[in-house]
Scaffold this motif. Sequence first.
Motif, PDB file in Angstrom:
ATOM      1  N   ARG A  63       0.894  -1.194  -0.041  1.00  0.00           N
ATOM      2  CA  ARG A  63       0.013   0.084  -0.136  1.00  0.00           C
ATOM      3  C   ARG A  63       0.844   1.514   0.105  1.00  0.00           C
ATOM      4  NH1 ARG A  63      -2.755  -3.640  -1.384  1.00  0.00           N
ATOM      5  NH2 ARG A  63      -4.719  -4.384  -0.402  1.00  0.00           N
ATOM      6  N   GLN A  64       0.608   2.220  -0.705  1.00  0.00           N
ATOM      7  CA  GLN A  64       1.264   3.462  -0.883  1.00  0.00           C
ATOM      8  C   GLN A  64       0.358   4.485  -0.885  1.00  0.00           C
ATOM      9  OE1 GLN A  64       3.533   2.747  -4.591  1.00  0.00           O
ATOM     10  NE2 GLN A  64       5.210   2.148  -3.289  1.00  0.00           N
ATOM     11  N   THR A  65       1.143   5.939  -0.147  1.00  0.00           N
ATOM     12  CA  THR A  65       0.184   6.994  -0.334  1.00  0.00           C
ATOM     13  C   THR A  65       1.356   8.172  -0.175  1.00  0.00           C
ATOM     14  OG1 THR A  65      -1.054   8.493   0.697  1.00  0.00           O
ATOM     15  CG2 THR A  65       0.214   7.527   2.166  1.00  0.00           C
ATOM     16  N   GLU A  66       1.083   9.159  -0.437  1.00  0.00           N
ATOM     17  CA  GLU A  66       2.070  10.461  -0.393  1.00  0.00           C
ATOM     18  C   GLU A  66       1.249  11.626   0.449  1.00  0.00           C
ATOM     19  OE1 GLU A  66       2.745  11.743  -4.526  1.00  0.00           O
ATOM     20  OE2 GLU A  66       3.825   9.974  -4.959  1.00  0.00           O
ATOM     21  N   VAL A  67       1.761  12.559   1.168  1.00  0.00           N
ATOM     22  CA  VAL A  67       1.750  13.330   2.063  1.00  0.00           C
ATOM     23  C   VAL A  67       2.581  14.598   1.718  1.00  0.00           C
ATOM     24  CG1 VAL A  67       0.727  11.803   3.820  1.00  0.00           C
ATOM     25  CG2 VAL A  67       3.213  12.601   4.086  1.00  0.00           C
ATOM     26  N   ASN A  68       2.032  15.640   2.380  1.00  0.00           N
ATOM     27  CA  ASN A  68       2.784  17.198   2.238  1.00  0.00           C
ATOM     28  C   ASN A  68       2.715  17.514   3.709  1.00  0.00           C
ATOM     29  OD1 ASN A  68       3.942  19.185   1.491  1.00  0.00           O
ATOM     30  ND2 ASN A  68       2.270  20.195   0.686  1.00  0.00           N
ATOM     31  N   VAL A  69       3.962  17.494   4.362  1.00  0.00           N
ATOM     32  CA  VAL A  69       4.119  17.914   5.731  1.00  0.00           C
ATOM     33  C   VAL A  69       4.794  19.358   5.934  1.00  0.00           C
ATOM     34  CG1 VAL A  69       5.554  17.162   7.905  1.00  0.00           C
ATOM     35  CG2 VAL A  69       4.798  15.337   6.277  1.00  0.00           C
ATOM     36  N   HIS A  70       3.957  20.124   6.408  1.00  0.00           N
ATOM     37  CA  HIS A  70       4.262  21.421   7.038  1.00  0.00           C
ATOM     38  C   HIS A  70       4.902  21.257   8.591  1.00  0.00           C
ATOM     39  CE1 HIS A  70       2.223  22.516   3.459  1.00  0.00           C
ATOM     40  NE2 HIS A  70       1.354  21.950   4.002  1.00  0.00           N
ATOM     41  N   VAL A  71       5.686  22.500   8.749  1.00  0.00           N
ATOM     42  CA  VAL A  71       6.223  22.609  10.079  1.00  0.00           C
ATOM     43  C   VAL A  71       5.068  22.730  11.012  1.00  0.00           C
ATOM     44  CG1 VAL A  71       7.424  24.300  11.447  1.00  0.00           C
ATOM     45  CG2 VAL A  71       8.079  23.782   9.102  1.00  0.00           C
ATOM     46  N   GLY A  72       5.091  21.924  12.103  1.00  0.00           N
ATOM     47  CA  GLY A  72       4.153  22.149  13.272  1.00  0.00           C
ATOM     48  C   GLY A  72       3.135  21.257  12.872  1.00  0.00           C
ATOM     49  N   VAL A  73       3.074  20.481  11.794  1.00  0.00           N
ATOM     50  CA  VAL A  73       1.977  19.508  11.554  1.00  0.00           C
ATOM     51  C   VAL A  73       2.214  18.106  11.829  1.00  0.00           C
ATOM     52  CG1 VAL A  73       0.417  18.691   9.807  1.00  0.00           C
ATOM     53  CG2 VAL A  73       1.011  21.016   9.765  1.00  0.00           C
ATOM     54  N   SER A  74       1.530  17.384  12.308  1.00  0.00           N
ATOM     55  CA  SER A  74       1.800  15.937  12.718  1.00  0.00           C
ATOM     56  C   SER A  74       0.657  15.283  11.568  1.00  0.00           C
ATOM     57  CB  SER A  74       1.638  15.409  14.135  1.00  0.00           C
ATOM     58  OG  SER A  74       1.624  14.316  14.293  1.00  0.00           O
ATOM     59  N   VAL A  75       1.107  14.179  10.744  1.00  0.00           N
ATOM     60  CA  VAL A  75       0.511  13.668   9.954  1.00  0.00           C
ATOM     61  C   VAL A  75       0.549  12.004  10.329  1.00  0.00           C
ATOM     62  CG1 VAL A  75       0.484  12.793   7.473  1.00  0.00           C
ATOM     63  CG2 VAL A  75       1.238  15.015   7.848  1.00  0.00           C
ATOM     64  N   ASP A  76      -0.657  11.759  10.765  1.00  0.00           N
ATOM     65  CA  ASP A  76      -0.871  10.244  11.095  1.00  0.00           C
ATOM     66  C   ASP A  76      -1.348   9.693   9.996  1.00  0.00           C
ATOM     67  OD1 ASP A  76      -0.527  11.015  13.751  1.00  0.00           O
ATOM     68  OD2 ASP A  76      -2.601  10.829  14.506  1.00  0.00           O
ATOM     69  N   VAL A  77      -0.525   8.392   9.761  1.00  0.00           N
ATOM     70  CA  VAL A  77      -0.683   7.358   8.748  1.00  0.00           C
ATOM     71  C   VAL A  77      -0.970   6.046   9.234  1.00  0.00           C
ATOM     72  CG1 VAL A  77       0.008   6.223   6.513  1.00  0.00           C
ATOM     73  CG2 VAL A  77       0.606   8.385   7.298  1.00  0.00           C
ATOM     74  N   GLN A  78      -2.526   5.501   9.030  1.00  0.00           N
ATOM     75  CA  GLN A  78      -3.042   4.372   9.712  1.00  0.00           C
ATOM     76  C   GLN A  78      -3.631   3.456   8.833  1.00  0.00           C
ATOM     77  OE1 GLN A  78      -6.282   6.403  11.883  1.00  0.00           O
ATOM     78  NE2 GLN A  78      -4.783   6.785  13.375  1.00  0.00           N
TER      79      GLN A  78
END
Length: 826
Positions: free
Chosen positions: A467-482
């Motif tokens: 399984r694959q995905t792409e994310v855009n991360v910004h300063v101060g942001v937490s990205v949860d991948v579940q």
Amino acid sequence: MAITASEEDRSQGLIYCDRTLSALPATHALVIGVGQYSSNRLSSVTSPPISARAITTWLLDATLSRASTGFNNPVCPLGSIATLLSEQPNGAHSEIEGAFVPRANFQNVKAAIRAWIARGRAHTDNFLFLFVSSHGESFGRRTAFLLEDYGSDEDDVTAGMSEIEQFVEALSNVVPKHQLLIFDCCRMPTELGLPFDQEFGSRLLNPSLPRNSIGHRPHILRSTGLGAEAFGEKNAPTLFTQALLEALRGLAASPNDRWTIDTYGLGQTTARLLELHVRDGEPLQVPESRLNRPFKVSICTPVDTATMFVSLLDEHEFSTSRIRVLDGTTLVEERFGRDERNRYTRIILPKYQARTIVAIDHEGKVIGETTIEPLPPVIFTKLPEELSLRQLIPETSAAPTSGRINLSVAWTGISTPVNVVATIRSNDATPDFNESFALTSEARSASASVASGRYAISIRASTGQVRQTEVNVHVGVSVDVQLDLSSLMSEAALAAKSVERDVSGRVDEAATNEDGTWRSSAWNWLTRIGANEANATTIDSIQGFAAPISRPYQAVPGLAEFDSRDGLSTPQFALNKLATNEPAYVSDRLDRRFKPHFLPTEVRLQHGDLPIWVAFVAPTWREITNVPSLGTLPGDEWSVRLSITHDARRASSNTFATVQSRQWEGLLAFLALRDFERSAIILDTLLGDIHARIAVFDKVENPLAALAGALVATACGRLSQIGVPQQWLENLANWFPGLPDGPIVLSRFLLQQSGNSPESRLRAKSLLLLALDRGIPIYSLAIDWLAEDLAALDGDPDVAVAARAARQLRRLSDPTRVFTTLRIPV
């Protein structure tokens, strides 16, 4: 630097040659396409020659300034291309670039290969590129590609065909170290009715290894798996070639690596593209690859758009769906689903501009949606998404200077152990970030602090799903991948993958074939290889039986010829009775197996020195399976289970052994997939546990786990990274005189470290002969290494018989099983 039209060049298929590069590193390509055959069994096909033409065009385009998406390798620029085509009926020649090219019959192909090799040998840093598209047939583990004159000799049914495996082994003795060999052909079982040990076709090449050198291991891409078909469309390239060309023209490029395409990315992207073609919910064909250390194939021109392939989960009808692309709330475009075979749509998106993709069913209900900021060159999205994303903004008081990616796995409804390896990779030119994590039922989450930017996240389970995905991360942001594993694979599917029917029951004289004729001959065979009738087990549903054996090597043609232990009186081994309707877990009646021998003295083999093997016999098939038993261990550290499938594919075995262990099963599963990169990550994680570390490094408690660790660490070149000295491999090879795998791993390590040294080659030879003398390796990967490394030494007369025996052993072994299963011809 031009197209050549001379008769001498064209007679060898040479259509392009830059002779100014003859003494410099260059790429030398050979392309073969066969669509016409002499055989009455085969009809003419259009796809292979068209595929060969398309590959030839791609190789020439950039060099001749016709298209920027063509082959471009500044380190190894195009030095030559030779192409052979059997395309026109009635023996007519085809034209390419204004002049004829030879027909792809055996003699013409043989001559073209010799000339191609001669050009390649001119420099050790040359790049050899081979593409073959044709009919193909398999014979056991072997596959042969068919040339035009196949079927023209009634006294030689294999004339006009050549075995791929032998051809690859031969090319490993050719000097250029960078070799990419691509075979686009079917691998369905042959109907020729050959004796099992017969060579499968005629040899096109059989060079000896140059003195004081070690053979190279070519990179191999195959269009489909063993026993499966390859598909094409009339008057169009094959499906595999279409996917391959899309990958080569830019979809396999890495923006983070200056838009280069390496062998690893090429194989991975081609497979993802090919898997878009489905039938009955399953991929139409699944390619195979054998890749070693990656090298760069070509460089692409950067693009400002991303190609996105959108597909739906199997339970949703694609043909009646609609795919919408939204910019905020504005509809940009809408696509309507197509036929069920092509369950995907292609969308071109501008890079970095947020878009929402929505899938809608025929009733207007939303199937799923995703919002992305696309990064070139390619994105694969399946809706509804199986990886869920959630963004959280931390408190401002934390004064964050970076972002964070959190990974977590839910094991809802899954009791079968599944290991997952997750990789986070930066998709921006900077910063360079690439980390991997092992997730298990004990360690379900991981996190990484990352700079702002775009990241690709890939999650692969030990069952093979990706399984694959792409994310855009910004300063101060937490990205949860579940990831919820219950959506990745149901419990029922997991159970069916590993165990379809347990071996159970007892010897039953009524369980015979209709006339009972096969039973006596089967027992004669079992007795000859040391079976114990008193401990046999009936397999009622297939009217067969299994029995533990002590001399499996006697059942293997070629290996018995080599073996020097015929006079040795080895003990009989017996499994405990397997009660009817109970799971077939194996409990060795001995207290401990594989006891170490620390003193370098001659050892008389005892019970604890030799593996257990079980022979399975049915009217139409026979198999020998290793039982990786250790004796009595506490808990579930290493519990062995024997299984038999109801509907094994023709290309795979019916029987196999698995280890039921939450600690070790993930490593063994990735090892069976030959996924060494992820196996190494699992191994690194395991070694953080004190019990696993003792099992691997001390070897005494669990030598089979130590062997698994040694195979993975050696395959990845990770011994130094995990702090393992060479002496550890020496001990593994010497302490357990009944295990052939130890000397094989040590030999591979020595050849990797200093293969050009005569001393290392001599030591490796003695280790490989020792391994074969010990018998059959426990791990199927060790069988592959034994055959490959003996083949690399095949010019040495001392190993000629041993190399032939190892090749035969490899042909019988099922490479999809982590523990050895041999399919014996009836």
